[in-house]
Design a protein around this motif. Structure first.
Motif, PDB file in Angstrom:
ATOM      1  N   ALA A  96       0.833  -1.203   0.000  1.00 34.24           N
ATOM      2  CA  ALA A  96       0.000   0.000   0.000  1.00 34.24           C
ATOM      3  C   ALA A  96       0.870   1.256   0.000  1.00 34.24           C
ATOM      4  O   ALA A  96       0.633   2.189   0.760  1.00 34.24           O
ATOM      5  CB  ALA A  96      -0.941  -0.003   1.197  1.00 34.24           C
ATOM      6  N   ALA A  97       1.902   1.266  -0.845  1.00 34.17           N
ATOM      7  CA  ALA A  97       2.837   2.381  -0.960  1.00 34.17           C
ATOM      8  C   ALA A  97       3.697   2.537   0.289  1.00 34.17           C
ATOM      9  O   ALA A  97       4.132   3.633   0.625  1.00 34.17           O
ATOM     10  CB  ALA A  97       2.112   3.687  -1.278  1.00 34.17           C
ATOM     11  N   THR A  98       3.950   1.431   0.974  1.00 38.03           N
ATOM     12  CA  THR A  98       4.852   1.448   2.120  1.00 38.03           C
ATOM     13  C   THR A  98       5.369   0.049   2.381  1.00 38.03           C
ATOM     14  O   THR A  98       4.598  -0.919   2.328  1.00 38.03           O
ATOM     15  CB  THR A  98       4.153   1.964   3.394  1.00 38.03           C
ATOM     16  N   VAL A  99       6.670  -0.075   2.607  1.00 37.83           N
ATOM     17  CA  VAL A  99       7.229  -1.321   3.115  1.00 37.83           C
ATOM     18  C   VAL A  99       6.981  -1.282   4.614  1.00 37.83           C
ATOM     19  O   VAL A  99       7.597  -0.503   5.336  1.00 37.83           O
ATOM     20  CB  VAL A  99       8.729  -1.452   2.798  1.00 37.83           C
ATOM     21  N   LYS A 100       6.066  -2.075   5.087  1.00 38.32           N
ATOM     22  CA  LYS A 100       5.551  -1.946   6.443  1.00 38.32           C
ATOM     23  C   LYS A 100       6.659  -1.936   7.491  1.00 38.32           C
ATOM     24  O   LYS A 100       7.560  -2.764   7.468  1.00 38.32           O
ATOM     25  CB  LYS A 100       4.554  -3.067   6.744  1.00 38.32           C
ATOM     26  N   ALA A 101       6.557  -0.986   8.413  1.00 33.88           N
ATOM     27  CA  ALA A 101       7.456  -0.842   9.562  1.00 33.88           C
ATOM     28  C   ALA A 101       8.863  -0.376   9.177  1.00 33.88           C
ATOM     29  O   ALA A 101       9.789  -0.468   9.986  1.00 33.88           O
ATOM     30  CB  ALA A 101       7.551  -2.130  10.378  1.00 33.88           C
ATOM     31  N   MET A 102       9.018   0.149   7.956  1.00 35.32           N
ATOM     32  CA  MET A 102      10.330   0.606   7.507  1.00 35.32           C
ATOM     33  C   MET A 102      10.238   2.002   6.889  1.00 35.32           C
ATOM     34  O   MET A 102       9.257   2.338   6.228  1.00 35.32           O
ATOM     35  CB  MET A 102      10.892  -0.352   6.461  1.00 35.32           C
ATOM     36  N   LEU A 151      19.706  -0.755   2.989  1.00 37.00           N
ATOM     37  CA  LEU A 151      19.948  -2.186   3.142  1.00 37.00           C
ATOM     38  C   LEU A 151      20.416  -2.831   1.845  1.00 37.00           C
ATOM     39  O   LEU A 151      20.892  -3.963   1.860  1.00 37.00           O
ATOM     40  CB  LEU A 151      18.686  -2.886   3.629  1.00 37.00           C
ATOM     41  N   GLY A 152      20.246  -2.110   0.721  1.00 34.40           N
ATOM     42  CA  GLY A 152      20.695  -2.642  -0.556  1.00 34.40           C
ATOM     43  C   GLY A 152      19.592  -2.932  -1.549  1.00 34.40           C
ATOM     44  O   GLY A 152      19.861  -3.463  -2.625  1.00 34.40           O
ATOM     45  N   ALA A 153      18.351  -2.575  -1.225  1.00 36.29           N
ATOM     46  CA  ALA A 153      17.249  -2.809  -2.161  1.00 36.29           C
ATOM     47  C   ALA A 153      17.331  -1.802  -3.303  1.00 36.29           C
ATOM     48  O   ALA A 153      17.447  -0.600  -3.077  1.00 36.29           O
ATOM     49  CB  ALA A 153      15.908  -2.682  -1.451  1.00 36.29           C
ATOM     50  N   ASP A 154      17.255  -2.302  -4.527  1.00 39.05           N
ATOM     51  CA  ASP A 154      17.286  -1.440  -5.704  1.00 39.05           C
ATOM     52  C   ASP A 154      15.903  -1.143  -6.243  1.00 39.05           C
ATOM     53  O   ASP A 154      15.720  -0.237  -7.047  1.00 39.05           O
ATOM     54  CB  ASP A 154      18.109  -2.104  -6.817  1.00 39.05           C
ATOM     55  N   VAL A 155      14.905  -1.920  -5.812  1.00 39.74           N
ATOM     56  CA  VAL A 155      13.555  -1.821  -6.345  1.00 39.74           C
ATOM     57  C   VAL A 155      12.598  -2.332  -5.285  1.00 39.74           C
ATOM     58  O   VAL A 155      12.937  -3.215  -4.498  1.00 39.74           O
ATOM     59  CB  VAL A 155      13.431  -2.647  -7.657  1.00 39.74           C
ATOM     60  N   VAL A 156      11.406  -1.756  -5.231  1.00 38.40           N
ATOM     61  CA  VAL A 156      10.353  -2.256  -4.354  1.00 38.40           C
ATOM     62  C   VAL A 156       9.124  -2.562  -5.195  1.00 38.40           C
ATOM     63  O   VAL A 156       9.005  -2.133  -6.350  1.00 38.40           O
ATOM     64  CB  VAL A 156       9.982  -1.269  -3.228  1.00 38.40           C
ATOM     65  N   LEU A 157       8.201  -3.296  -4.590  1.00 37.03           N
ATOM     66  CA  LEU A 157       6.979  -3.699  -5.283  1.00 37.03           C
ATOM     67  C   LEU A 157       5.781  -2.981  -4.691  1.00 37.03           C
ATOM     68  O   LEU A 157       5.648  -2.882  -3.475  1.00 37.03           O
ATOM     69  CB  LEU A 157       6.801  -5.216  -5.171  1.00 37.03           C
ATOM     70  N   GLY A 158       4.916  -2.485  -5.563  1.00 42.71           N
ATOM     71  CA  GLY A 158       3.644  -1.910  -5.146  1.00 42.71           C
ATOM     72  C   GLY A 158       2.502  -2.741  -5.700  1.00 42.71           C
ATOM     73  O   GLY A 158       2.676  -3.481  -6.676  1.00 42.71           O
ATOM     74  N   ASN A 159       1.320  -2.608  -5.111  1.00 46.06           N
ATOM     75  CA  ASN A 159       0.218  -3.484  -5.487  1.00 46.06           C
ATOM     76  C   ASN A 159      -0.930  -2.727  -6.135  1.00 46.06           C
ATOM     77  O   ASN A 159      -1.529  -1.830  -5.534  1.00 46.06           O
ATOM     78  CB  ASN A 159      -0.291  -4.254  -4.268  1.00 46.06           C
ATOM     79  N   THR A 160      -1.251  -3.115  -7.355  1.00 49.06           N
ATOM     80  CA  THR A 160      -2.288  -2.453  -8.134  1.00 49.06           C
ATOM     81  C   THR A 160      -3.656  -2.557  -7.474  1.00 49.06           C
ATOM     82  O   THR A 160      -4.400  -1.576  -7.387  1.00 49.06           O
ATOM     83  CB  THR A 160      -2.321  -3.059  -9.555  1.00 49.06           C
ATOM     84  N   TYR A 161      -4.000  -3.743  -6.995  1.00 49.86           N
ATOM     85  CA  TYR A 161      -5.319  -3.951  -6.388  1.00 49.86           C
ATOM     86  C   TYR A 161      -5.518  -3.037  -5.186  1.00 49.86           C
ATOM     87  O   TYR A 161      -6.518  -2.322  -5.087  1.00 49.86           O
ATOM     88  CB  TYR A 161      -5.449  -5.416  -5.980  1.00 49.86           C
ATOM     89  N   GLY A 218       2.343  10.852  -8.732  1.00 48.94           N
ATOM     90  CA  GLY A 218       2.802   9.500  -9.023  1.00 48.94           C
ATOM     91  C   GLY A 218       3.304   8.783  -7.787  1.00 48.94           C
ATOM     92  O   GLY A 218       3.587   9.384  -6.750  1.00 48.94           O
ATOM     93  N   LEU A 219       3.432   7.475  -7.911  1.00 49.51           N
ATOM     94  CA  LEU A 219       3.754   6.636  -6.760  1.00 49.51           C
ATOM     95  C   LEU A 219       5.141   6.914  -6.193  1.00 49.51           C
ATOM     96  O   LEU A 219       5.338   6.886  -4.976  1.00 49.51           O
ATOM     97  CB  LEU A 219       3.625   5.160  -7.151  1.00 49.51           C
ATOM     98  N   HIS A 220       6.121   7.190  -7.041  1.00 49.02           N
ATOM     99  CA  HIS A 220       7.478   7.448  -6.548  1.00 49.02           C
ATOM    100  C   HIS A 220       7.491   8.645  -5.593  1.00 49.02           C
ATOM    101  O   HIS A 220       8.060   8.586  -4.498  1.00 49.02           O
ATOM    102  CB  HIS A 220       8.436   7.709  -7.709  1.00 49.02           C
ATOM    103  N   LYS A 221       6.861   9.725  -6.029  1.00 47.12           N
ATOM    104  CA  LYS A 221       6.804  10.931  -5.188  1.00 47.12           C
ATOM    105  C   LYS A 221       5.927  10.690  -3.966  1.00 47.12           C
ATOM    106  O   LYS A 221       6.265  11.111  -2.846  1.00 47.12           O
ATOM    107  CB  LYS A 221       6.265  12.098  -6.000  1.00 47.12           C
ATOM    108  N   PHE A 222       4.805  10.007  -4.169  1.00 43.68           N
ATOM    109  CA  PHE A 222       3.839   9.781  -3.103  1.00 43.68           C
ATOM    110  C   PHE A 222       4.474   9.049  -1.927  1.00 43.68           C
ATOM    111  O   PHE A 222       4.264   9.413  -0.762  1.00 43.68           O
ATOM    112  CB  PHE A 222       2.666   8.969  -3.679  1.00 43.68           C
ATOM    113  N   MET A 223       5.286   8.024  -2.208  1.00 41.46           N
ATOM    114  CA  MET A 223       5.875   7.221  -1.133  1.00 41.46           C
ATOM    115  C   MET A 223       7.342   7.561  -0.868  1.00 41.46           C
ATOM    116  O   MET A 223       8.003   6.861  -0.103  1.00 41.46           O
ATOM    117  CB  MET A 223       5.720   5.728  -1.433  1.00 41.46           C
TER     118      MET A 223
END
Length: 389
Positions: free
Chosen positions: A40-46, A54-64, A80-85
């Motif tokens: 939901a536009a957030t990696v929960k608790a982070m 930590l080294g993540a190059d990409v995250v996943l968002g959910n269309t539904y 857009g999602l990049h700016k939003f989150m």
């Protein structure tokens, strides 16, 4: 160095495994890659900067989830999602198909798409292949997934075949709807249940569409690991070796290691974040269930050699206390540890492939899991939490 185009380069192979780079305008994804899930536009608790550090190059968002709340149109109006989150790096969005099938109270599938009721408020929505791509475009994601029909395993061959063929027709409609978007990519999804001939046909037909990347879907839904690995081995020869290969919704560290060994480049799973919120941690010593009373007076950190502060600073006794007290800080620290471990695991796999010593490295990793730090046992109850992820 980024590029104005979407490109994928394999830099080294070791058996079927490979390491490489996906380049696009928003950044470089080093493969094999694990994508933290930001449903939901957030990696929960982070915090986003923690995830990147930590080294993540990409995250996943959910269309539904995002189409239902706050809505794709609202996210687009807000930049857009990049700016939003506050994540200026690559984002992959799934199509929403899996959630439509698994979360919706009522749904109807036909050739045009899926009509379903929201799990939030019961409102009715229609998800067609074109609408899925439209939503992902409004979100502004860098890698977009085709809409597919996901079936639960086990299922009959007839059910798997019907869903696979519908997914192929939807893939073509998604390709047309996506069009040409320099710097972005649309991936197709191989389906076919547990039936080898269906998986092979799906992979071949999708390859003919000449998409930017290909995913293996419909796995990690409760089937035994050997079934999942057999399906990977079945389709790998038919997936273009010049395109990224993405195993959706996987998984445990062992699932990832075995899938990398078989040529998979990308992974996502809620397991490290969801498990952390339930008191389960992943470490190079295996899993630990911090709810277990034997940690109540354990003064050691989770892993003194980890570079992550959550792993090397706080005692297991303190983390046990936080978990048993349902303190938010406990969820944050254990999630932090888990995502750190997953990224360390991926970095180790990339390095081992580059050095041509993957099999030796996998042996060392698995020896650490089996031996444990002091008793060599996976914590009781770990499986139950993992299965819910």
């Amino acid at each position: 160095m980024t590029t104005d185009q979407f490109t994928f380069t394999v830099t080294k192979t070791d058996g079927a495994a490979r390491t490489g780079e996906i380049r696009m305008p928003r950044g470089v994804i080093r493969t094999p890659a694990f994508m933290p899930v930001g449903t939901a536009a957030t990696v929960k608790a982070m915090y986003p900067d923690q995830v990147k550090a930590l080294g993540a190059d990409v995250v996943l968002g959910n269309t539904y989830h995002l189409m239902l709340r706050p809505s794709a149109e609202r996210v687009a109006r807000l930049g857009g999602l990049h700016k939003f989150m506050n994540w200026p790096y690559p984002i992959l969005t799934d199509s929403g198909g899996f959630q439509v099938m698994s979360l919706s109270a009522l749904r109807k599938i036909d050739e045009s798409g899926v009509t379903f009721q929201s799990h939030i408020d019961g409102s009715t929505h229609v998800m067609t292949p074109e609408r899925s791509i439209e939503i992902q475009g409004l979100l502004g994601s860098d890698i977009q997934m085709q809409l597919d029909e996901c079936v639960k395993l086990p299922c009959t061959e007839a059910v798997a075949e019907k869903a696979m063929r519908l997914s192929l027709r939807w893939a073509e409609r998604c390709r047309v709807a996506f069009g040409e978007q320099p710097g972005r990519a649309m991936f197709g999804i191989v389906q076919g249940g547990e039936v080898e001939r269906l998986r092979i046909e799906s992979a071949k037909e999708l390859a003919n569409l000449d998409l930017k990347g290909y995913a293996i879907g419909g796995l990690a839904v409760g089937e035994p690991q050997d079934v999942m690995l057999r399906m990977i081995e079945t389709v790998e020869p038919y997936m273009p070796n010049t395109k990224p290969r993405y195993l959706m919704g996987v998984g445990t560290p062992d699932d990832i290691v075995e899938s990398v060994r078989r040529g998979v480049d990308m992974f996502d799973c809620v397991m490290p974040t969801r498990a952390g919120r339930h008191g389960l941690v992943f470490t190079r010593f295996g899993r630990m269930n911090l709810r277990n009373a034997r940690f109540a007076e354990d003064t050691r950190p989770l892993d003194a050699e980890s570079k992550c502060a959550a792993s090397n600073t706080y005692s297991r006794a303190y983390l046990h206390h936080l978990v048993r007290s349902n303190e938010i800080l406990g969820m944050m620290l254990l999630t932090w540890n888990n995502l750190a471990y997953y990224q360390e695991l991926m970095a180790g796999l990339r390095k081992a492939i580059a050095e041509g010593r993957l099999e030796d490295h996998i042996g060392e990793v698995k020896e650490g899991w089996a031996k444990g730090e002091h008793d060599g046992k996976v914590e009781a109850g770990a499986g139950a939490v993992a299965a819910s992820a």
